[in-house]
Design a protein around this motif. Structure first.
Motif, short mmCIF file in Angstrom:
data_model
loop_
_atom_site.label_atom_id
_atom_site.label_comp_id
_atom_site.label_asym_id
_atom_site.label_seq_id
_atom_site.Cartn_x
_atom_site.Cartn_y
_atom_site.Cartn_z
N PRO A 28 24.90 -30.70 31.33
CA PRO A 28 25.73 -31.58 30.63
C PRO A 28 27.20 -31.38 31.10
N GLU A 29 27.93 -32.27 30.51
CA GLU A 29 29.39 -32.57 31.05
C GLU A 29 30.08 -31.06 30.91
N VAL A 30 29.92 -30.74 29.81
CA VAL A 30 30.56 -29.22 29.23
C VAL A 30 29.51 -28.06 29.34
N THR A 31 29.88 -27.03 30.16
CA THR A 31 28.78 -25.94 30.37
C THR A 31 28.66 -25.14 29.12
N LEU A 304 25.17 -15.87 41.02
CA LEU A 304 24.36 -16.96 40.57
C LEU A 304 23.89 -17.72 41.76
N ASP A 305 24.59 -17.78 42.67
CA ASP A 305 24.13 -18.69 43.77
C ASP A 305 23.19 -18.06 44.77
N GLN A 318 20.95 -18.63 33.48
CA GLN A 318 21.88 -18.28 32.49
C GLN A 318 22.55 -17.04 32.89
N GLY A 319 23.97 -16.85 32.74
CA GLY A 319 24.50 -15.63 32.88
C GLY A 319 26.02 -15.99 33.71
N ASN A 320 26.67 -15.24 34.41
CA ASN A 320 26.34 -13.78 34.41
C ASN A 320 27.73 -13.04 34.59
N ILE A 321 28.35 -13.27 33.55
CA ILE A 321 29.85 -12.68 33.41
C ILE A 321 29.55 -11.10 33.54
N GLU A 342 31.65 -21.63 39.31
CA GLU A 342 31.32 -22.34 40.72
C GLU A 342 30.07 -22.05 41.04
N ARG A 343 29.47 -20.63 41.18
CA ARG A 343 28.38 -20.43 41.62
C ARG A 343 27.12 -20.96 40.85
N GLY A 344 27.35 -21.10 39.55
CA GLY A 344 26.43 -21.59 38.57
C GLY A 344 26.16 -23.16 39.03
#
Length: 385
Positions: A28-31, A304-305, A318-321, A342-344
């Motif tokens: 989507p346009e907004v995460t 995430l990458d 899904q994640g990962n702060i 960015e990695r997501g």
């Protein structure tokens, strides 16, 4: 099996929500963003409401459970609610002696250590949940009515995590008794895992049928396992648990396609999206997806990458702060969030979440600010490298 016609996915109320689209692999346009353990300990309104009520009693009070589920949605403007409950609720309702002890977690009246213990436990009939889960279904229905177009996520503990609690008798750092039983008596272990899969699968299915628009299976302790042990002794039971919701589908109305010369709307059959999350499971990600999940949750230990690479580049993540950074100065947290986003973007789709649950002492204002920040920058906006 088709969902009821009044289910929020079937009516279209939640089918186009950011969260659901992301779980289906469309960015989507907004995460979308929500937080594991977003309801509960970090919120003063939760602590006020819970005074004098034990944890499992709160989970089984439909009005209270619904209100607690809604509190973080109102406060933080997250993109989903997750039902306030506990993974041991189905154990409690099927007849297991279990309580939540403050500062410890689930504590069992009797540890399940032998084949005889397993036989005694598995004599408890999971079908009683068809009746005893009524308070959970009521809580879901109340919550969904209030959430409107915001999806509710149902959840359950994975069979291994439940089995680990049962064998250890409570929380454990290494789950050595569970891992010993796995190898010392594979037949008893298989019976235990089949039973926990049935119990937790019924719990998850009840939530979805009552109105939850997605389902998440938590394997909190699977990180204690080797890849071989997970694949041989755990994955089949996780697949069996997920199978309880895997057949639940709905029809999503679409727009005419080039192949449709009649001008009539097309329709797409979709399943209820399933997320699988584990703690310390970086080496198990591909196998965790393989049990039937649509989305894989990633804890804070694996970028995430890299998680996307291990998953083959085809699975929404899904994640990962890192939850520890919620207490860091805002510039530090902001930089971390930007890096996670960015990695997501390397994955087909990404739902922002923590790499574990919200710590109890988290300032709720930080979570509210974080959600607003993510929504404002949008999924397609450039981020810092």
């Amino acid at each position: 099996m088709n969902l009821d016609a009044q289910h929020p996915l079937a009516t279209g109320l939640t089918a186009d929500a950011r969260l659901i689209r992301a779980y289906q692999g469309t960015r989507p346009e907004v995460t979308p963003v929500w937080f594991m353990r977003q309801a509960g300990r970090s919120l003063p309104e939760y602590r006020s409401l819970r005074v004098g009520t034990r944890m499992l009693d709160a989970c089984l009070d439909p009005e209270m459970a619904s209100e607690i589920t809604l509190q973080p949605v109102r406060r933080h403007n997250v993109d989903a609610g997750i039902l306030f409950s506990d993974i041991v609720i189905p154990l409690k309702l099927v007849g297991v002696d279990v309580e939540i002890v403050a500062g410890m977690g689930p504590v069992l009246g009797k540890a399940v250590r032998t084949a005889n213990d397993v036989a005694e436990l598995t004599a408890l009939d999971p079908s009683v949940l068809d009746t005893s889960l009524a308070p959970i279904r009521q809580a879901v229905a109340r919550t969904v009515a209030e959430l409107g177009a915001t999806p509710l996520i149902g959840f359950a503990g994975a069979p291994f995590t439940l089995a680990a609690y049962l064998v250890e008798g409570g929380p454990s750092k290494d789950h050595i008794n569970a891992r010993t039983l796995m190898h010392a008596d594979p037949e008893a272990w298989a019976a235990l895992m089949a039973w926990t899969a049935e119990v937790t699968g019924r719990f998850l299915r009840a939530q979805v049928l009552a109105g939850a628009s997605a389902a998440q299976l938590f394997d909190s302790w699977a990180g204690a396992l080797s890849l071989d042990d997970y694949t041989r002794y755990v994955a089949p039971a996780s697949a069996a648990a997920i199978a309880h919701v895997r057949d639940l589908t709905y029809t999503e109305n679409g727009v005419p396609t080039d192949a449709d010369q009649t001008g009539e709307e097309t329709a797409t059959r979709r399943n209820v999206p399933v997320v699988h999350f584990g703690v310390g499971t970086g080496e198990l990600l591909k196998e965790m997806h393989g049990v039937g999940a649509d989305v894989v949750g990633v804890d804070y230990r694996v970028p995430l990458d890299e998680a996307n690479r291990r998953l083959g580049g085809v699975v929404p993540v899904q994640g990962n702060i890192d939850p520890a950074l919620l207490a860091a100065p805002w510039p530090v947290l902001e930089a971390h969030v930007l890096d996670v986003l960015e990695r997501g973007r390397t994955a087909p789709a990404h739902v922002l979440n923590l790499g574990h649950g919200v710590p109890p002492l988290t300032d709720p204002n930080v979570l509210t600010r974080l959600v607003s920040f993510v929504h404002e920058i949008g999924a397609s906006a450039p981020v810092a490298s």
